[in-house]
Design an enzyme around this catalytic site. Structure first.
Site, PDB file in Angstrom:
ATOM      1  N   CYS A  24       2.787 -68.734 -45.974  1.00 22.61           N
ATOM      2  CA  CYS A  24       3.703 -69.646 -45.295  1.00 22.61           C
ATOM      3  C   CYS A  24       4.433 -69.035 -43.932  1.00 22.61           C
ATOM      4  O   CYS A  24       3.876 -68.439 -43.208  1.00 22.61           O
ATOM      5  CB  CYS A  24       4.442 -70.540 -46.149  1.00 22.61           C
ATOM      6  SG  CYS A  24       5.379 -71.935 -45.560  1.00 22.61           S
ATOM      7  N   HIS A  25       5.913 -69.018 -44.296  1.00 19.95           N
ATOM      8  CA  HIS A  25       6.758 -68.293 -43.299  1.00 19.95           C
ATOM      9  C   HIS A  25       6.994 -66.990 -43.755  1.00 19.95           C
ATOM     10  O   HIS A  25       7.438 -65.974 -43.033  1.00 19.95           O
ATOM     11  CB  HIS A  25       7.850 -68.970 -43.205  1.00 19.95           C
ATOM     12  CG  HIS A  25       7.818 -70.544 -42.597  1.00 19.95           C
ATOM     13  ND1 HIS A  25       7.358 -71.420 -42.954  1.00 19.95           N
ATOM     14  CD2 HIS A  25       8.425 -70.533 -41.130  1.00 19.95           C
ATOM     15  CE1 HIS A  25       7.645 -72.383 -42.212  1.00 19.95           C
ATOM     16  NE2 HIS A  25       7.979 -71.938 -41.088  1.00 19.95           N
TER      17      HIS A  25
END
Length: 187
Positions: free
Chosen positions: A112-113
């Protein structure tokens, strides 16, 4: 379940605001494969998850970042969420801890991030990776060959886009950790 990782210790580096499933599911998958998994965080005690749209559960911190030594671990996992990697990418101790895994050729997973931390650690240039689409340009600007795939493996670096990719992410993570150290051609 296989005990292929029974001799392995894995650090999951996180802080408040990590995406809950991106810590809990890899942790469970690694433990099912026999690994010892420690949640490492800048704070002692516990850290609070973000569960899709609101605050989630508190998770115990096994080792504070001050007491964690990358030499004690065979691999590193960086969960995403918005708050968690944004805080960690500004924490020099977290960045140094992360760099040590790359310098030693140990497997690293980021979802994800989570790759935001890797950008600030300066370890992504020349790599092939994926991430949450909104940070794809950040990775490209850091010299990454960004691709939109559920899981990408580049010399022991495992990346995925979002919680919907967790099954593939966890599978590749277990596989890469089982293989051990990797020689990185990138810097």
């Amino acid at each position: 379940m296989s005990q292929q990782l029974s001799e392995k210790q894995v650090a999951i580096l996180a802080t408040h605001g990590f995406e809950e499933s991106e810590l809990s599911e890899p942790k469970a998958a690694l433990e099912r494969a026999g690994a010892t998994v420690h949640v490492v965080a800048p704070d002692k005690g516990s850290i609070r998850a973000w569960a899709s749209t609101d605050w989630g559960d508190d998770y115990a911190v096994d080792r504070s970042l001050d007491k964690a030594d990358a030499n004690d671990y065979h691999a590193l996992v960086l969960p995403g969420g918005l708050f968690n990697p944004d805080a960690l990418r500004q924490d020099e101790k977290a960045l140094n801890f992360t760099r040590q895994f790359f310098e030693a050729g140990k497997p690293v997973g980021a979802i994800c991030h989570g790759p935001w931390v890797l950008i600030n650690a300066g370890v992504v240039k020349g790599r092939r990776m994926t991430s949450y689409p909104s940070i794809s340009q950040d990775l490209k600007n850091a010299g990454v060959d960004w691709v939109d795939q559920e899981v990408v493996v580049d010399s022991g670096l495992v990346t995925s886009r979002s919680p919907k990719d967790l099954e593939a992410f966890c599978g590749k993570l277990v596989e890469e950790i089982g293989e051990g150290r990797h020689s990185h051609q990138h810097a």
